[in-house]
Motif scaffolding. Structure first.
Motif, PDB file in Angstrom:
ATOM      1  N   THR A 135      40.162  45.368  41.517  1.00 52.65           N
ATOM      2  CA  THR A 135      40.416  44.364  42.542  1.00 52.65           C
ATOM      3  C   THR A 135      39.448  43.204  42.331  1.00 52.65           C
ATOM      4  O   THR A 135      38.520  43.302  41.516  1.00 52.65           O
ATOM      5  CB  THR A 135      40.211  44.963  43.943  1.00 52.65           C
ATOM      6  N   PRO A 136      39.607  42.097  43.052  1.00 53.21           N
ATOM      7  CA  PRO A 136      38.628  41.007  42.923  1.00 53.21           C
ATOM      8  C   PRO A 136      37.203  41.448  43.201  1.00 53.21           C
ATOM      9  O   PRO A 136      36.270  41.063  42.492  1.00 53.21           O
ATOM     10  CB  PRO A 136      39.119  39.990  43.957  1.00 53.21           C
ATOM     11  N   SER A 137      37.022  42.284  44.230  1.00 55.55           N
ATOM     12  CA  SER A 137      35.667  42.753  44.521  1.00 55.55           C
ATOM     13  C   SER A 137      35.155  43.662  43.414  1.00 55.55           C
ATOM     14  O   SER A 137      33.951  43.690  43.119  1.00 55.55           O
ATOM     15  CB  SER A 137      35.631  43.478  45.863  1.00 55.55           C
TER      16      SER A 137
ATOM     17  N   SER B  98      33.929  41.460  40.665  1.00 57.68           N
ATOM     18  CA  SER B  98      32.664  40.858  41.086  1.00 57.68           C
ATOM     19  C   SER B  98      31.524  41.847  40.975  1.00 57.68           C
ATOM     20  O   SER B  98      30.432  41.520  40.484  1.00 57.68           O
ATOM     21  CB  SER B  98      32.797  40.350  42.517  1.00 57.68           C
TER      22      SER B  98
ATOM     23  N   ASP C  66      31.493  34.264  40.075  1.00 58.39           N
ATOM     24  CA  ASP C  66      32.397  33.755  41.107  1.00 58.39           C
ATOM     25  C   ASP C  66      33.308  32.667  40.552  1.00 58.39           C
ATOM     26  O   ASP C  66      34.478  32.565  40.949  1.00 58.39           O
ATOM     27  CB  ASP C  66      31.590  33.205  42.284  1.00 58.39           C
TER      28      ASP C  66
ATOM     29  N   LEU D 258      36.240  34.318  39.040  1.00 61.04           N
ATOM     30  CA  LEU D 258      37.133  34.906  40.029  1.00 61.04           C
ATOM     31  C   LEU D 258      38.032  33.860  40.672  1.00 61.04           C
ATOM     32  O   LEU D 258      39.189  34.118  40.997  1.00 61.04           O
ATOM     33  CB  LEU D 258      36.313  35.620  41.116  1.00 61.04           C
ATOM     34  N   GLU D 259      37.501  32.664  40.837  1.00 59.85           N
ATOM     35  CA  GLU D 259      38.281  31.597  41.459  1.00 59.85           C
ATOM     36  C   GLU D 259      39.463  31.157  40.596  1.00 59.85           C
ATOM     37  O   GLU D 259      40.384  30.496  41.094  1.00 59.85           O
ATOM     38  CB  GLU D 259      37.376  30.405  41.761  1.00 59.85           C
TER      39      GLU D 259
ATOM     40  N   PHE E 232      41.539  33.232  39.194  1.00 61.98           N
ATOM     41  CA  PHE E 232      42.624  34.200  39.352  1.00 61.98           C
ATOM     42  C   PHE E 232      43.623  33.693  40.394  1.00 61.98           C
ATOM     43  O   PHE E 232      43.262  32.927  41.288  1.00 61.98           O
ATOM     44  CB  PHE E 232      42.077  35.564  39.780  1.00 61.98           C
TER      45      PHE E 232
ATOM     46  N   VAL F  19      45.966  33.162  43.615  1.00 58.54           N
ATOM     47  CA  VAL F  19      45.643  33.342  45.028  1.00 58.54           C
ATOM     48  C   VAL F  19      46.187  34.664  45.560  1.00 58.54           C
ATOM     49  O   VAL F  19      45.515  35.368  46.318  1.00 58.54           O
ATOM     50  CB  VAL F  19      46.196  32.161  45.851  1.00 58.54           C
TER      51      VAL F  19
ATOM     52  N   PHE G 193      46.607  37.504  44.137  1.00 60.51           N
ATOM     53  CA  PHE G 193      45.742  38.610  43.727  1.00 60.51           C
ATOM     54  C   PHE G 193      44.459  38.610  44.541  1.00 60.51           C
ATOM     55  O   PHE G 193      43.986  39.663  44.994  1.00 60.51           O
ATOM     56  CB  PHE G 193      45.440  38.500  42.238  1.00 60.51           C
ATOM     57  N   ARG G 194      43.881  37.434  44.752  1.00 58.48           N
ATOM     58  CA  ARG G 194      42.620  37.369  45.492  1.00 58.48           C
ATOM     59  C   ARG G 194      42.815  37.717  46.973  1.00 58.48           C
ATOM     60  O   ARG G 194      41.937  38.310  47.589  1.00 58.48           O
ATOM     61  CB  ARG G 194      42.005  35.977  45.349  1.00 58.48           C
TER      62      ARG G 194
ATOM     63  N   PRO H 291      43.466  33.317  33.889  1.00 59.04           N
ATOM     64  CA  PRO H 291      42.085  33.301  34.359  1.00 59.04           C
ATOM     65  C   PRO H 291      41.126  32.990  33.219  1.00 59.04           C
ATOM     66  O   PRO H 291      41.282  33.466  32.093  1.00 59.04           O
ATOM     67  CB  PRO H 291      41.873  34.728  34.877  1.00 59.04           C
TER      68      PRO H 291
END
Length: 881
Positions: free
Chosen positions: A434-436, A439, A445, A448-449, A451, A453, A455-456, A582
């Motif tokens: 997952t995004p977390s 991270s 970060d 991650l940005e 990726f 929306v 998915f986030r 990404p």
């Protein structure tokens, strides 16, 4: 003597071109920017490097092999020059130019070359009209504008008149069917394909057609070819032809004699066939100005497409060359380009570049669409059905990134990559984050940005319940309510192998996290017909086939074939483009562990500062745990069959399976309604021709009230009883069942993959449809306590919004799909929308079933990212910045 000969040649040099005062001509080089000296040196380098590579032992990486080659070359003075970086090649567009760009290159040149004499008329007269002592200012401006209008009108009329005269001339031109004489042919054959050379030489002499118009159109053809060739994204290619070393068109001064000569790879026949097929417009544009050329239209059309007549014209116009010189007779243009890439690739700085560089020896660089299979997790190649036992784990990681990366390094050997058919371990792991999770494993970060929306936000994020048709206030969510960082799919040969693997994962997680949810998956049957979801239908029949995979290469129907970029990031999609994925800034990857975003640079760019691709070879995974009310589903079908049997005549048998098949779109055995409208292929084989006491089993199976007046449902003739009972999928809804009389418009499988249903017979519609395909890899889960069994729906796609969410919202969840009203997918929508009923079309009008209860309930799930090997290695690295 050499100096005198050189001076003699220079004194007779012709500066050809397409201007009004140049001898008409055009020169083309298939290896631009490469001198004879460079070509010969790079050939010697390639030979030496090939010897070094053949003598190498084992290395930890491809990059280490490149470093070893560089070290060896440093000790060879004759080849050490290759260690100096070659000058960078000017960047070109990577896509073929569109019509607008082509027009932007040709039209200004046309005006500048052919219409500039108008200025000699316009400027003096305009100055005369504007002379202040002759007229007032307003009158002068008006005079000038009127004059310009007249000039442009006269020019347009002149151009139109010239075009009309030109077209009449084309229609009246004499066409030659003359063949070369036997002596001519013998002389040329004696000199073609001789001495073992890798290329041939040809020389042609023709005579330009008389008249001023043909003098201009010849120059026009040269100009168009020169401008469009300059736009070609592949330097050295004429259209799609890349076998030409040199080519020259020359008009001898003071004559209409047009000479063409060329050095080209391969045989004369293959050379001419290439032109006929790939570059006939350019060849026609020039040679159509010669007497006797095959019939043309509009200068560039037809002509060379008349293949045999064109080859006869070309052969008859040829004259043998007494001698010609080649500085590198054993090299093709492909060899020369490869050798140039070998030189540039010596400076590879990433593993991806090193792998592609090594492929140059006896192979070629990996095309953009060729799957880099060792970098792709095995789940992408299919659901790993040959590992029948499985368990889904969700994992929560702590905030200690170093501990998390240590766990990932320990897990890496167990993660399955490449085509699963080669897996030998008794249990393997698929890792999705997952995004977390990304991270907490150290992804910046800023990365991650980049990726998407969707998915986030996650499957339960803002607005997702509305899009997916889910209940936003679900009170019986089985999964832990707090977010997790990873999902692991553990598949094995048997339950003990899975348990051992899970135990190892649990032990490794003690230092950094824990297993949150643990769900045993049902055993996967060996054959497709044995793989049934809880309602009893064969699952996984309709799947896209990814080009380049085993299934895609084997026997997939073209209507199901999709490009890799529809499922995997970093590859061309069905539109032929590589969507942006990404990425992150180069400063976060100083050791260059990740590929660059422009991996097709061909060793021509300095890459240290290029952004890094973090999505390459990855895919987005959607997981939805769906509890299924089996008893409620079949009770409903039984009730509807009893109520509506009178509407479905023989040979149909309106039982519970019949109603269920109408809602699903297939029979329980996987056979389609489109090809089997009355009963499943299995039932057809059992029932027809088998009797007891004078009545067929089919007659005994009919409901008691089925004797009422029937309403036709389609073709009356029953299919042959010998058809094998097996799932079928190679059909088109719109072509074979445009009215939905066999498979209703609202049926689950017709909504999930409409094919040409929305535009019957349109392959363009199929192509549009295939932009929304997903690769389903789900498995069932068993009942436990008061929890019913269901499907662990899982799918892979490159774009969650365009693919999974689009299908769920626009096709399955829409109550207006295909002209329907107030009904959604009967099983896939888990919220309250569309609970009104289900429509079955028949020839005399629709049959509307009673309102549907909810058969499927969402109990858990999320959006995850399945990384490629390079990103996982980056995340597992000990010292991230």
């Amino acid at each position: 003597m050499n100096e005198a000969l050189g001076q003699w040649l220079l004194n007779r040099k012709l500066n050809i071109g397409y201007g009004l005062f140049s001898p008409p001509g055009l020169a083309f080089s298939g290896t631009p920017g490469q001198s004879v000296r460079d070509i010969l040196r790079e050939q010697a380098l390639a030979d030496a490097v090939a010897v070094h590579i053949a003598a190498q032992g084992e290395f930890a990486s491809s990059l280490a092999r490149v470093a070893d080659v560089r070290a060896r070359l440093a000790g060879q003075p004759a080849l050490a020059w290759a260690l100096q970086p070659k000058p960078r090649i000017a960047a070109r567009a990577r896509e073929a130019p569109g019509l607008l760009r082509q027009a932007g290159a040709v039209l200004p040149a046309f005006v500048g070359v052919f219409l500039w004499p108008l200025l000699l008329v316009i400027l003096p007269l305009a100055a005369w009209l504007a002379w202040p002592t002759r007229h007032g200012t307003s009158a002068a401006i008006l005079s000038i504008l009127l004059f310009l209008v007249l000039v442009f009108a006269a020019t347009a009329l002149a151009l139109v008149g010239s075009y009309i005269a030109f077209r009449r001339g084309e229609d009246a031109d004499w066409i030659s069917d003359a063949a070369p004489t036997l002596d001519q042919s013998k002389a040329m054959f004696a000199r073609e394909n001789a001495h073992g050379y890798a290329h041939n030489h040809m020389m042609s002499h023709t005579v330009r057609k008389p008249g001023m118009i043909r003098a201009v159109t010849l120059r026009l053809a040269f100009m168009v070819i020169a401008k469009l060739t300059a736009l070609n994204p592949r330097p050295g290619f004429l259209g799609d032809i890349g076998t030409i070393h040199f080519a020259r068109w020359i008009t001898l001064p003071g004559t209409r004699d047009l000479i063409f000569f060329s050095n080209f790879g391969g045989s004369w026949e293959s050379y001419l066939e290439d032109f006929i097929t790939r570059a006939h417009a350019g060849l026609t544009g020039v040679w159509s100005n010669s007497i006797g050329f095959p019939r043309t239209r509009n200068l560039f059309q037809d002509g060379a497409t008349d293949g045999e007549r064109f080859k006869r014209f070309a052969r008859q116009s040829m004259t043998y060359t007494p001698f010609w010189f080649s500085a590198y007779p054993t090299l093709t243009t492909s060899n020369i380009r490869t050798n140039a890439l070998i030189r540039r690739g010596l400076h590879s700085e990433t593993e991806v570049e090193a792998v592609e560089w090594l492929s140059l020896f006896g192979s070629s660089p990996r095309p953009a669409g060729k799957l880099d299979t060792p970098q792709i997790q095995s789940i992408v190649f299919g659901g790993l059905g040959f590992k029948p036992e499985g368990r889904l784990l969700t994992v929560r990681l702590g905030e200690d990134q170093a501990a998390n990366r240590t766990w990932l390094r320990e897990l890496m050997p167990d993660i399955a990559f490449n085509d699963g058919r080669y897996i030998k371990d008794d249990a393997v792991v698929t890792l999705a984050l997952t995004p977390s999770g990304l991270s907490r494993l150290g992804l910046p970060d800023q990365a991650l940005e980049s990726f998407p929306v969707a998915f986030r936000l996650g499957m339960r994020g803002e607005g997702r319940a509305h899009i997916l048709g889910d209940d936003p206030h679900a009170s019986q969510w089985w999964w832990d309510a707090e977010p997790v960082e990873a999902a692991l799919l553990v598949y094995g040969d048997d339950c003990s192998a899975v348990e051992r693997q899970v135990s190892a994962i649990r032990e490794a997680l003690k230092a950094c996290g824990s297993i949150v949810n643990q769900i045993d998956l049902t055993t996967v049957g060996e054959k497709l017909v044995d793989r049934k979801e809880p309602f009893g239908f064969v699952d996984g029949v309709s799947q896209p086939a990814i080009r380049g995979t085993y299934r895609g290469l084997r026997n997939a129907d073209p209507i199901h074939l999709v490009e890799p970029g529809e499922i995997l990031l970093g590859y061309p999609d069905n539109r032929g483009t590589i969507p942006p994925g990404p990425s992150m800034d180069a400063r976060y990857d100083p050791t260059m562990m990740l590929p660059i975003t422009s991996s097709d640079a061909g060793f021509t760019e300095t890459i240290k500062s290029n952004p890094r691709s973090i999505g390459l070879n990855g895919s987005f995974l959607v997981i939805r745990q769906l509890e299924q009310d089996q008893k409620g589903f079949w009770d409903y079908c039984e009730k509807q069959a009893h109520a509506f049997a009178k509407f479905f005549p023989e040979p149909a048998i309106c039982d519970a399976e019949f109603i269920a098949a109408k809602m699903i779109g297939r029979w329980t055995d996987g056979s389609s309604l489109v090809r089997n409208p009355y009963m499943s292929a299995t039932k057809l084989k059992v029932l027809y021709g088998t009797s007891e006491g004078g009545a067929t089993m089919r007659e005994k199976a009919r409901p008691a009230d089925a004797s009422a007046t029937p309403v036709e449902t389609g073709d009356r003739a029953a299919p042959p009883a010998t058809r094998a009972p097996k799932p079928d999928n190679d059909f088109l809804f719109g072509t074979e069942d445009p009215q939905g009389l066999r498979c209703p418009y609202g049926a689950h499988v017709r909504r999930a993959n409409p094919r040409d249903s929305l535009s019957p017979g349109s392959m363009e519609q199929v192509e549009i449809n295939n932009r929304h395909r997903i690769l389903r890899i789900g498995r069932g889960f068993a009942a436990e306590g008061d929890r019913q069994a269901g499907l662990m729906f899982m799918c892979l796609n490159a774009d969650i919004e365009r693919q999974f969410e689009f299908i769920q919202q626009t096709w399955m969840g829409s109550v207006k799909f295909h002209g329907l009203d107030k009904e959604a997918d009967p099983i896939a929508v888990t919220g309250e929308a569309g609970r009104n009923g289900f429509t079955i079309p028949v020839r005399t009008g629709p049959v509307s079933l009673e309102p549907l209860p909810r058969f499927v309930t969402l109990r858990g799930g999320g959006y995850f990212f399945v990384p490629g090997r390079q990103l996982l290695r980056y995340l597992a690295h000990e010292a991230l910045p």
